[in-house]
Structure formats: structure tokens, C-alpha cells
Design an enzyme around this catalytic site. Structure first.
Site, PDB file in Angstrom:
ATOM      1  CG  ASP A  94       5.802  35.546 106.356  1.00  0.00           C
ATOM      2  OD1 ASP A  94       6.013  36.145 107.427  1.00  0.00           O
ATOM      3  OD2 ASP A  94       6.467  34.564 105.986  1.00  0.00           O
TER       4      ASP A  94
ATOM      5  CE1 TYR B 124      11.364  32.348 103.544  1.00  0.00           C
ATOM      6  CE2 TYR B 124       9.585  33.914 103.307  1.00  0.00           C
ATOM      7  CZ  TYR B 124      10.235  32.951 104.045  1.00  0.00           C
ATOM      8  OH  TYR B 124       9.739  32.597 105.269  1.00  0.00           O
TER       9      TYR B 124
END
Ligand code: A2P
Length: 279
Positions: free
Chosen positions: A19, A24
Site C-alpha cells: 500500500d 508518503y
């Protein structure tokens, strides 16, 4: 560098679903880990299920495909297995990930989520994403997409917070009825980072019921929490940078919880989110 190492350990351990997200800031490491493992002959590209996410500043339909293409370029992959709208609210497009006004308030942006969805459908048609889905959508937002005139593809999944303290019974049932898979984030109760987590809700893994059930099976509270979710059909995406815990979180396929234990754990639901997404 820790993400590169962790993903490689995860793949060696047996994980295949990864994921990720542009926000991120580690997609380059994830991509490198996948490519290294392919080069080693450990896996093939088709063994991996990579989920990428469309960030809030990229909701205008004309930005969707270029944003996914940017992610693919960072990953150095040809396609993602799943591409999802990370959040239903749009922010002002631009370089700032959290665009703010002079009072520090987020600047939102008016975009029709249905138009964003049509651009997601085009990404699937172009082969850049095998499947498309959403995240942090409530029932009404899902219905907006499902009832869209001319809908070409339904969201295959909705990624939301889901664990024994926040079991999402109503959303889970709604999604079941519509064949939408719930992917549960923070399945272990988060890292309890006060900058984004509501830490007034108690730590999940200290829960006496989860620990007592774990003792019976010689498992940890974390393993019981993960097993509980997969047993009720919720996909889990536990996060760990620790090799031992990465392995621990995978050892959940050699035991099962009884119906009584599932009910006991379900009863822990507090209906309180760790991740309040206050923005
Ligand atoms: P670490 O990376 O040091 O292992 P979530 O998946 O709910 O977001 O939770 C992630 C947090 O839980 C991280 O802080 C991670 O720390 C910790 N964690 C991951 N696996 C375990 C485990 N098996 N037992 C205890 N804590 C864990």
C-alpha cells in the site's frame, strides 16, 4: 532507506500487497524494492499488488492521469494494480500538498468527484491502473459514484480505518452489498504519532481481550487483531519497519478465531477513530 529494506524483507516474508502513495514520499524506495526482487528472480511483476493514491490537490480530471503517470515514473513500473482517490475532499491544485491561507486554514477546491472518477476510469482504460477504487469515502460519497449516470467501473475497494476499536459495521455491510472490498488501514491501531493520531483513544494492542485470546493461541494481540479483520473479510495493511514484526504480522494464517471470540472482539468497538483527518 528504511522503506527500501522493509519492503524487501516484506516480499521475502511473503507479502504481495503493498500500500503506497505519492504523499508518503517513498514510492521511489518501494519501486526499487519491487524491481530488485524481480531482478533477483524472487517474484514476477504480476505477483505484486501495488496500490497507489491520488492526492487531494490532484482531483481536477485533467490532473488525474498525469499524476498517476508521475507515480509510475517514480516507481519505474508500467502500471499500478490499484489506484484510489485518497480522500473525498479536494485541495487547491499546486505544489503545496497542504495549501493554506494566511490564517493557516486549508484551501479547498471545488471539483466534482464524479468527474474525478471518470478520469480514474480513463486511467484503467489506458492500462495504467488494473483496478480503481476510493479511500475515506462514506456511504453517501460512495452512492454518488455508484449512482453516477454512465458509470463505467464501480470502485472495487474503499480503504478506511478499520480495526477492533473501529469496526465500521454499517459501512462494511453497505460495501458488501455492492461488492466493494474494505481495505482497513491502521489495523494495529496506528503508531500513535500525536501529530495525526487521536491518542485519547487507548492503545489497541494493550487491549486485555485481544491479549487473552492471543495467549490461548500463542499469538500476540497484533496477530489477533489482524486475524479478526481478515476473518470478517477486511483486507489489512499493517505497517512495520521492524523485521521481526513484519514477519509476526504475516503469521496469521495458521490459526482461526471461534465465532464466540469474533463476537467478543466485535464488542470492543468504540466507534472512535484514531485518524480523525481534521483537515
Ligand atoms: P514498527 O514499525 O516499529 O513495527 P498500523 O499498521 O495500525 O498503522 O500500526 C503501525 C504501528 O504499529 C507502527 O508504529 C509499528 O511500529 C507498530 N507495529 C507493527 N507491527 C506490530 C506488532 N506486531 N506488534 C506491535 N507493534 C507493531
Amino acid at each position: 532507506g528504511s522503506c527500501l529494506e522493509s519492503v524487501k524483507i516484506a516480499i521475502d516474508t511473503g507479502y504481495r500487497h503493498i500500500d503506497g502513495a505519492f504523499v508518503y514520499y517513498n514510492e521511489h524506495e518501494v519501486g526499487q524494492a519491487i524491481r530488485e526482487k524481480i531482478a533477483e528472480g524472487k517474484i514476477k511483476r504480476e505477483d505484486i499488488f501495488y496500490c497507489g493514491k491520488l492526492w487531494n490537490t490532484c482531483h481536477p480530471p485533467e490532473l488525474v492521469r498525469p499524476t498517476l503517470e508521475k507515480t509510475l515514473k517514480i516507481l519505474q513500473l508500467d502500471y499500478v494494480d490499484l489506484y484510489i482517490i485518497e480522500l473525498p475532499m479536494a485541495f487547491k491544485p499546486g505544489d503545496a500538498i497542504y495549501p493554506k491561507d494566511e490564517n493557516g486554514k486549508i484551501i479547498y477546491h471545488e471539483t466534482d468527484l464524479c468527474a474525478t472518477w471518470e478520469a480514474m476510469e480513463a486511467c484503467k482504460d489506458a492500462g495504467l491502473a488494473k483496478s480503481i477504487g476510493v479511500s475515506n469515502f462514506n456511504r453517501r460519497q460512495l452512492e454518488m459514484i455508484l449512482n453516477k449516470p454512465g458509470l463505467k467501473y464501480k470502485p472495487v475497494s474503499n480503504q478506511v480505518e478499520c480495526h477492533p476499536y473501529f469496526t465500521q459495521p454499517k459501512l462494511l455491510e453497505f460495501c458488501r452489498q455492492h461488492d466493494i472490498v474494505i481495505v482497513g488501514y491502521s489495523p494495529l491501531g496506528t503508531s500513535r504519532d500525536e501529530t495525526w493520531v487521536n491518542v485519547s483513544s487507548p492503545p489497541l494492542l494493550k487491549d486485555p481481550v485481544l491479549n487473552a485470546i492471543g495467549k490461548k493461541y500463542n499469538k500476540t494481540a497484533a496477530q489477533v487483531a489482524l486475524r479478526f479483520s481478515i476473518q470478517r473479510g477486511v483486507v489489512v495493511i499493517p505497517k512495520s519497519f521492524n523485521p521481526q514484526r513484519i514477519k509476526e504480522n504475516f503469521q496469521i494464517f495458521d490459526f482461526s478465531l471461534t465465532e464466540k471470540e469474533m463476537k467478543e472482539i466485535e464488542a470492543l468497538n468504540k466507534n472512535v477513530r484514531y485518524v480523525e483527518l481534521l483537515m
